[in-house]
Design a protein around this motif. Structure first.
Motif, short mmCIF file in Angstrom:
data_model
loop_
_atom_site.label_atom_id
_atom_site.label_comp_id
_atom_site.label_asym_id
_atom_site.label_seq_id
_atom_site.Cartn_x
_atom_site.Cartn_y
_atom_site.Cartn_z
N ASP A 114 0.89 -1.17 -0.05
CA ASP A 114 0.12 0.07 0.04
C ASP A 114 1.00 1.04 -0.18
N LEU A 115 1.17 1.61 -1.08
CA LEU A 115 2.22 2.59 -1.36
C LEU A 115 1.66 4.02 -0.75
N ARG A 116 0.43 4.36 -1.13
CA ARG A 116 -0.20 5.52 -0.70
C ARG A 116 0.09 5.65 0.83
N LEU A 146 10.36 12.88 0.72
CA LEU A 146 9.41 11.70 1.26
C LEU A 146 9.40 10.39 0.46
N ALA A 147 10.00 10.59 -0.95
CA ALA A 147 10.53 9.46 -1.61
C ALA A 147 11.52 8.47 -0.97
N ALA A 201 4.51 11.55 -6.65
CA ALA A 201 3.66 12.35 -7.57
C ALA A 201 2.60 11.52 -8.28
N HIS A 202 3.00 10.30 -8.32
CA HIS A 202 2.15 9.68 -8.90
C HIS A 202 0.62 9.33 -8.07
N HIS A 203 0.96 9.65 -6.57
CA HIS A 203 -0.54 9.19 -5.69
C HIS A 203 -0.93 10.53 -5.43
N PHE A 204 -0.26 11.51 -5.50
CA PHE A 204 -0.81 12.74 -4.83
C PHE A 204 -0.60 14.19 -5.51
N GLY A 257 -1.31 18.33 -2.89
CA GLY A 257 -2.20 17.10 -2.82
C GLY A 257 -1.95 16.13 -1.78
N LEU A 258 -0.56 16.13 -1.40
CA LEU A 258 -0.09 15.11 -0.21
C LEU A 258 -0.56 15.81 1.06
N LEU A 259 -0.48 17.17 1.31
CA LEU A 259 -0.72 17.83 2.32
C LEU A 259 -2.12 17.83 2.52
N THR A 260 -2.83 17.89 1.53
CA THR A 260 -4.46 17.84 1.46
C THR A 260 -5.05 16.58 1.98
#
Length: 193
Positions: free
Chosen positions: A11-13, A37-38, A49-52, A57-60
């Motif tokens: 579960d990478l996300r 983060l990576a 970036a693929h997920h967020f 987007g990540l902080l959201t």
């Protein structure tokens, strides 16, 4: 890094969110970068970036998750004072979420997941005020809600920043908050009204 590792990460996300929370707890949200983060998650620099999509987007996603956890914590409390205790406890247990949730410039205000989680948390906070007897709440329930929110948020913020350590004088944060909330939202003899 091999593509095999990136594709079989599980579960990478969730892994990325956990790494982001660790980074925020260590250095604050302003220092967070997708590249770091990576590295922390052991994936390619493009994986976050693929997920967020981007840092916002990540902080959201962090804020939305935080509000959902926050709403759950508040829902378990039986009354306004215990909702305040749950608020303080949530901040102490989830400091990285807390730091991001209340900084709207860090996330996308129109994100549906964030809006739904935030609305649920707001509803739980308001329900606590609605349950107060009128003499404890005063004439304006909305102002009572702002007072309750200010008390809990201010206390939690002071706690997280280390500014209450001497003032608590050995009390737990929960017991100190209960005493404060009781003083603010209890009708005292001799009050008009």
């Amino acid at each position: 890094m091999t593509s095999e590792r990136a594709y079989h990460h599980g579960d990478l996300r969730r892994t990325l969110l956990a790494a982001a929370l660790d980074a925020i707890a260590e250095d604050g949200p302003d220092a967070l970068s997708l590249r770091d983060l990576a590295r922390r998650a052991g994936v390619s620099h493009a994986a976050p970036a693929h997920h967020f999509k981007d840092r916002t987007g990540l902080l959201t996603a962090v804020a939305a998750e935080g509000y959902a956890l926050f709403a759950d914590a508040l829902a378990e409390a039986p009354d306004l004072r215990e909702r305040g205790v749950a608020y303080v406890r949530f901040a102490a247990r989830h400091p990285a979420h807390f730091q991001v949730m209340f900084r709207p410039e860090l996330h996308r205000a129109d994100d549906p997941g964030l809006l739904a989680a935030k609305a649920r948390a707001t509803g739980e906070l308001r329900a606590g005020v609605g349950d107060l007897p009128e003499e404890a709440r005063g004439e304006d329930a909305r102002l009572a809600g702002i007072a309750a929110w200010s008390l809990a948020h201010g206390f939690a913020t002071l706690l997280l920043s280390g500014n209450l350590s001497d003032a608590l004088e050995g009390r737990t944060p929960e017991s100190a908050f209960r005493a404060l909330a009781g003083a603010v939202f209890t009708r005292r003899s001799g009050d008009a009204g």
